[in-house]
Design a protein around this motif. Structure first.
Motif, mmCIF file in Angstrom:
data_model
loop_
_atom_site.group_PDB
_atom_site.id
_atom_site.type_symbol
_atom_site.label_atom_id
_atom_site.label_comp_id
_atom_site.label_asym_id
_atom_site.label_seq_id
_atom_site.Cartn_x
_atom_site.Cartn_y
_atom_site.Cartn_z
ATOM 1 N N PHE A 1 13.203 -25.351 6.061
ATOM 2 C CA PHE A 1 14.191 -24.472 6.702
ATOM 3 C C PHE A 1 13.552 -23.270 7.415
ATOM 4 O O PHE A 1 14.261 -22.414 7.930
ATOM 5 C CB PHE A 1 15.212 -23.984 5.671
ATOM 6 C CG PHE A 1 16.127 -25.078 5.190
ATOM 7 C CD1 PHE A 1 17.279 -25.406 5.897
ATOM 8 C CD2 PHE A 1 15.823 -25.799 4.050
ATOM 9 C CE1 PHE A 1 18.114 -26.422 5.461
ATOM 10 C CE2 PHE A 1 16.653 -26.822 3.604
ATOM 11 C CZ PHE A 1 17.804 -27.140 4.319
ATOM 12 N N ILE B 1 7.478 -10.714 11.069
ATOM 13 C CA ILE B 1 8.921 -10.568 10.772
ATOM 14 C C ILE B 1 9.214 -9.176 10.188
ATOM 15 O O ILE B 1 10.204 -8.532 10.548
ATOM 16 C CB ILE B 1 9.430 -11.738 9.895
ATOM 17 C CG1 ILE B 1 10.945 -11.754 9.832
ATOM 18 C CG2 ILE B 1 8.885 -11.775 8.539
ATOM 19 C CD1 ILE B 1 11.488 -13.024 9.202
ATOM 20 N N TYR B 2 8.326 -8.671 9.329
ATOM 21 C CA TYR B 2 8.547 -7.327 8.780
ATOM 22 C C TYR B 2 8.478 -6.281 9.905
ATOM 23 O O TYR B 2 9.303 -5.357 9.952
ATOM 24 C CB TYR B 2 7.502 -7.002 7.704
ATOM 25 C CG TYR B 2 7.621 -7.825 6.441
ATOM 26 C CD1 TYR B 2 8.855 -8.019 5.826
ATOM 27 C CD2 TYR B 2 6.490 -8.393 5.844
ATOM 28 C CE1 TYR B 2 8.965 -8.774 4.659
ATOM 29 C CE2 TYR B 2 6.593 -9.142 4.682
ATOM 30 C CZ TYR B 2 7.829 -9.330 4.096
ATOM 31 O OH TYR B 2 7.933 -10.072 2.948
ATOM 32 N N LYS C 1 2.631 -14.401 10.063
ATOM 33 C CA LYS C 1 4.062 -14.654 10.286
ATOM 34 C C LYS C 1 4.920 -13.634 9.524
ATOM 35 O O LYS C 1 5.854 -13.056 10.088
ATOM 36 C CB LYS C 1 4.404 -16.075 9.833
ATOM 37 C CG LYS C 1 5.827 -16.434 10.089
ATOM 38 C CD LYS C 1 6.076 -17.878 9.723
ATOM 39 C CE LYS C 1 7.550 -18.144 9.682
ATOM 40 N NZ LYS C 1 7.823 -19.521 9.252
ATOM 41 N N GLU D 1 4.204 -5.496 -0.345
ATOM 42 C CA GLU D 1 2.795 -5.851 -0.168
ATOM 43 C C GLU D 1 2.740 -7.202 0.506
ATOM 44 O O GLU D 1 3.468 -8.110 0.100
ATOM 45 C CB GLU D 1 2.088 -6.014 -1.526
ATOM 46 C CG GLU D 1 2.122 -4.824 -2.432
ATOM 47 C CD GLU D 1 1.069 -3.801 -2.084
ATOM 48 O OE1 GLU D 1 0.229 -4.076 -1.204
ATOM 49 O OE2 GLU D 1 1.097 -2.719 -2.693
ATOM 50 N N ASN E 1 10.970 -15.700 0.346
ATOM 51 C CA ASN E 1 10.593 -17.086 0.630
ATOM 52 C C ASN E 1 11.735 -17.887 1.217
ATOM 53 O O ASN E 1 12.880 -17.745 0.771
ATOM 54 C CB ASN E 1 10.190 -17.798 -0.664
ATOM 55 C CG ASN E 1 8.709 -17.705 -0.920
ATOM 56 O OD1 ASN E 1 7.962 -18.592 -0.553
ATOM 57 N ND2 ASN E 1 8.302 -16.622 -1.534
ATOM 58 N N GLY F 1 15.058 -16.355 7.274
ATOM 59 C CA GLY F 1 14.331 -15.180 6.781
ATOM 60 C C GLY F 1 14.843 -13.912 7.463
ATOM 61 O O GLY F 1 15.079 -12.892 6.810
ATOM 62 N N LYS G 1 14.056 -20.935 11.382
ATOM 63 C CA LYS G 1 15.442 -21.132 11.828
ATOM 64 C C LYS G 1 16.228 -19.832 11.636
ATOM 65 O O LYS G 1 17.447 -19.854 11.517
ATOM 66 C CB LYS G 1 16.104 -22.247 11.018
ATOM 67 C CG LYS G 1 15.460 -23.631 11.172
ATOM 68 C CD LYS G 1 16.233 -24.632 10.331
ATOM 69 C CE LYS G 1 15.679 -26.023 10.194
ATOM 70 N NZ LYS G 1 14.685 -26.539 11.058
ATOM 71 N N LYS G 2 15.504 -18.722 11.540
ATOM 72 C CA LYS G 2 16.107 -17.372 11.415
ATOM 73 C C LYS G 2 16.760 -17.101 10.060
ATOM 74 O O LYS G 2 17.531 -16.150 9.920
ATOM 75 C CB LYS G 2 17.138 -17.087 12.539
ATOM 76 C CG LYS G 2 16.600 -17.302 13.935
ATOM 77 C CD LYS G 2 15.593 -16.249 14.321
ATOM 78 C CE LYS G 2 14.971 -16.561 15.663
ATOM 79 N NZ LYS G 2 13.643 -16.049 15.859
ATOM 80 N N LYS H 1 9.147 -6.701 12.998
ATOM 81 C CA LYS H 1 10.356 -6.841 13.828
ATOM 82 C C LYS H 1 11.498 -5.984 13.282
ATOM 83 O O LYS H 1 12.321 -5.480 14.027
ATOM 84 C CB LYS H 1 10.762 -8.329 13.840
ATOM 85 C CG LYS H 1 11.853 -8.676 14.801
ATOM 86 C CD LYS H 1 12.059 -10.183 14.896
ATOM 87 C CE LYS H 1 13.001 -10.693 13.824
ATOM 88 N NZ LYS H 1 13.440 -12.090 14.052
#
Ligand SMILES: CC(C)(COP(=O)(O)OP(=O)(O)OC[C@H]1O[C@@H](n2cnc3c(N)ncnc32)[C@H](O)[C@@H]1OP(=O)(O)O)[C@@H](O)C(=O)NCCC(=O)NCCS
Length: 142
Positions: A74, A113-114, A109, A102, A69, A80, A77-78, A116
């Motif tokens: 925030f 990211i995962y 979203k 999971e 999380n 994560g 803004k990269k 990527k």
């Protein structure tokens, strides 16, 4: 700054519980450290204050992401991405073979990211989140 906290980081733990009240009750994290030898918290700090975290289990040669999380203000803004990159670095250093997690099927979203960072969908968990399916994703490192 990104850091793996321990049970001695009391101020950060309190800040983490206060910033994410929908995830943690008071003392949840200390109890988790006490009861679960595998649990870890990778925390992103700005000027000493928590803005995001990954809670993961490090179980011998595998890892599992339990919670990931970033505070709403925030996001995008990269932060994560930086947390995941740090987790992958730790995983490689510790010779972890695979990381699993999971995610809700409609969380586009998070899935973005995962993906990527090399996570692939490996199974569907039917109605894992009440009426919504979960996707089991895995990142193979070895
Ligand atoms: C998932 C989460 C941790 C990501 O943190 P973050 O700091 O916002 O992530 P970043 O800024 O590093 O990256 C966001 C990426 O998503 C992309 N993105 C943003 N909104 C998107 C959307 N609606 N659909 C698809 N991709 C999206 C951005 O373009 C960026 O991708 P890029 O790096 O390829 O440009 C954060 O959004 C969050 O806390 N979400 C709520 C909790 C959650 O869903 N956690 C995951 C549970 S499995």
């Amino acid at each position: 700054m990104i850091t793996n906290i321990t049970e001695n980081d009391i101020e950060i733990i309190e800040d983490l519980e206060n910033k994410f009240p929908n995830i943690f009750l008071k003392n949840d994290i200390l109890k988790d450290f006490k009861n679960n030898p595998y649990t870890k918290y990778l925390v992103y700090l700005i000027e000493g204050k928590v803005v995001g975290f990954i809670n993961y289990y490090m179980i011998y040669e595998r890892m599992e992401i339990v919670n990931f999380n970033v505070l709403d203000f925030f996001q995008n803004k990269k932060i994560g991405s930086s947390l995941l990159e740090e987790l992958l670095k730790i995983a490689k250093d510790k010779k972890v073979g695979n990381i699993t997690l999971e995610v809700r099927k409609d969380n586009v979203k998070a899935i973005h990211i995962y993906s990527k960072y090399g996570f692939k969908e490996v199974a569907i968990r039917k109605n894992y989140y009440n009426n919504t399916d979960g996707i089991l994703m895995e990142c193979e490192l070895m």
